[in-house]
Design a protein around this motif. Structure first.
Motif, short mmCIF file in Angstrom:
data_model
loop_
_atom_site.label_atom_id
_atom_site.label_comp_id
_atom_site.label_asym_id
_atom_site.label_seq_id
_atom_site.Cartn_x
_atom_site.Cartn_y
_atom_site.Cartn_z
N VAL A 1 0.84 -1.19 0.00
CA VAL A 1 0.00 0.00 0.00
C VAL A 1 0.88 1.25 0.00
CG1 VAL A 1 -1.72 1.31 1.31
CG2 VAL A 1 -1.93 -1.18 1.11
N TYR A 2 1.99 1.20 0.73
CA TYR A 2 2.85 2.38 0.88
C TYR A 2 4.25 2.25 0.32
CZ TYR A 2 -0.95 3.81 3.85
OH TYR A 2 -2.20 4.13 4.32
N GLU A 3 4.61 1.06 -0.20
CA GLU A 3 5.94 0.85 -0.75
C GLU A 3 5.85 0.33 -2.19
OE1 GLU A 3 8.20 -1.76 1.77
OE2 GLU A 3 7.87 -0.51 3.54
N ASN A 4 6.78 0.76 -3.02
CA ASN A 4 6.85 0.27 -4.40
C ASN A 4 7.22 -1.21 -4.40
OD1 ASN A 4 6.37 2.88 -5.22
ND2 ASN A 4 8.50 3.30 -5.73
N SER A 5 6.88 -1.89 -5.46
CA SER A 5 7.21 -3.31 -5.61
C SER A 5 8.72 -3.50 -5.64
CB SER A 5 6.61 -3.85 -6.91
OG SER A 5 7.05 -5.17 -7.15
N SER A 6 9.18 -4.56 -5.01
CA SER A 6 10.61 -4.88 -5.01
C SER A 6 10.94 -5.96 -6.06
CB SER A 6 11.05 -5.35 -3.63
OG SER A 6 10.33 -6.53 -3.28
N ALA A 7 9.96 -6.37 -6.85
CA ALA A 7 10.17 -7.42 -7.85
C ALA A 7 11.09 -6.91 -8.97
CB ALA A 7 8.84 -7.87 -8.43
N SER A 8 12.07 -7.74 -9.30
CA SER A 8 12.99 -7.37 -10.39
C SER A 8 12.32 -7.62 -11.74
CB SER A 8 14.27 -8.21 -10.30
OG SER A 8 13.98 -9.57 -10.59
N LYS A 9 12.87 -7.02 -12.78
CA LYS A 9 12.35 -7.24 -14.13
C LYS A 9 12.43 -8.71 -14.51
CE LYS A 9 13.23 -2.64 -15.92
NZ LYS A 9 13.94 -1.82 -16.90
N GLU A 10 13.51 -9.36 -14.11
CA GLU A 10 13.71 -10.78 -14.42
C GLU A 10 12.65 -11.64 -13.71
OE1 GLU A 10 17.20 -8.42 -15.07
OE2 GLU A 10 16.17 -8.78 -13.17
N TRP A 11 12.41 -11.35 -12.44
CA TRP A 11 11.41 -12.11 -11.68
C TRP A 11 10.02 -11.91 -12.30
CZ3 TRP A 11 6.84 -11.40 -9.22
CH2 TRP A 11 6.38 -12.45 -8.42
N LEU A 12 9.69 -10.68 -12.66
CA LEU A 12 8.39 -10.40 -13.27
C LEU A 12 8.24 -11.11 -14.61
CD1 LEU A 12 7.94 -6.62 -12.45
CD2 LEU A 12 6.49 -8.50 -11.68
N ALA A 13 9.31 -11.13 -15.41
CA ALA A 13 9.25 -11.83 -16.70
C ALA A 13 8.98 -13.31 -16.50
CB ALA A 13 10.55 -11.61 -17.47
N ASP A 14 9.65 -13.91 -15.54
CA ASP A 14 9.41 -15.33 -15.24
C ASP A 14 8.00 -15.55 -14.72
OD1 ASP A 14 10.38 -18.10 -14.88
OD2 ASP A 14 10.05 -17.64 -12.75
N TRP A 15 7.53 -14.69 -13.82
CA TRP A 15 6.18 -14.80 -13.26
C TRP A 15 5.13 -14.69 -14.36
CZ3 TRP A 15 2.29 -10.94 -12.91
CH2 TRP A 15 1.21 -11.28 -12.11
N ARG A 16 5.31 -13.74 -15.27
CA ARG A 16 4.34 -13.57 -16.36
C ARG A 16 4.34 -14.79 -17.30
NH1 ARG A 16 6.22 -7.70 -16.27
NH2 ARG A 16 4.45 -6.68 -15.25
N ALA A 17 5.49 -15.42 -17.47
CA ALA A 17 5.60 -16.57 -18.36
C ALA A 17 5.02 -17.83 -17.75
CB ALA A 17 7.06 -16.80 -18.73
#
Length: 102
Positions: free
Chosen positions: A82-98
């Motif tokens: 709610v008060y902090e930006n996501s700490s997910a890396s671009k690489e982690w997000l790419a894997d999660w989306r895949a």
């Protein structure tokens, strides 16, 4: 009352329950919306509720500055988001989306 309901691991974990809650909220005159850290172009959701995509930015900040929606109540399995930006890396997000379901 304005209610922000997280999607991942909150609504998505118990969709039938949260759909009933949202229906009751709407019938009672409350404004309930999905507020998610997901990206508005890469992570589309198909729901009957209004959806606010915060694109990894702190949800309260995004809602206030971009949506003119300042919730009275936050329902989120990760309150820090709610008060902090996501700490997910671009690489982690790419894997999660895949590999994610839905």
């Amino acid at each position: 009352m304005k209610i922000a309901l997280d999607y991942d691991d909150t609504f998505s974990k118990y969709p039938e329950f949260w759909s009933k809650v949202s229906t009751l909220a709407e019938i009672s005159g409350h404004d309930i919306r999905i507020v998610t850290a997901r990206h508005h172009k890469l992570d589309k959701l198909n729901l009957d509720l209004p959806i606010i995509y915060c694109n990894g930015v702190a949800k309260a900040w995004w809602c206030h500055h971009y949506e003119d929606f300042d919730p009275d109540v936050w329902i989120d399995d990760k309150p820090k988001s709610v008060y902090e930006n996501s700490s997910a890396s671009k690489e982690w997000l790419a894997d999660w989306r895949a590999t994610r379901e839905g």
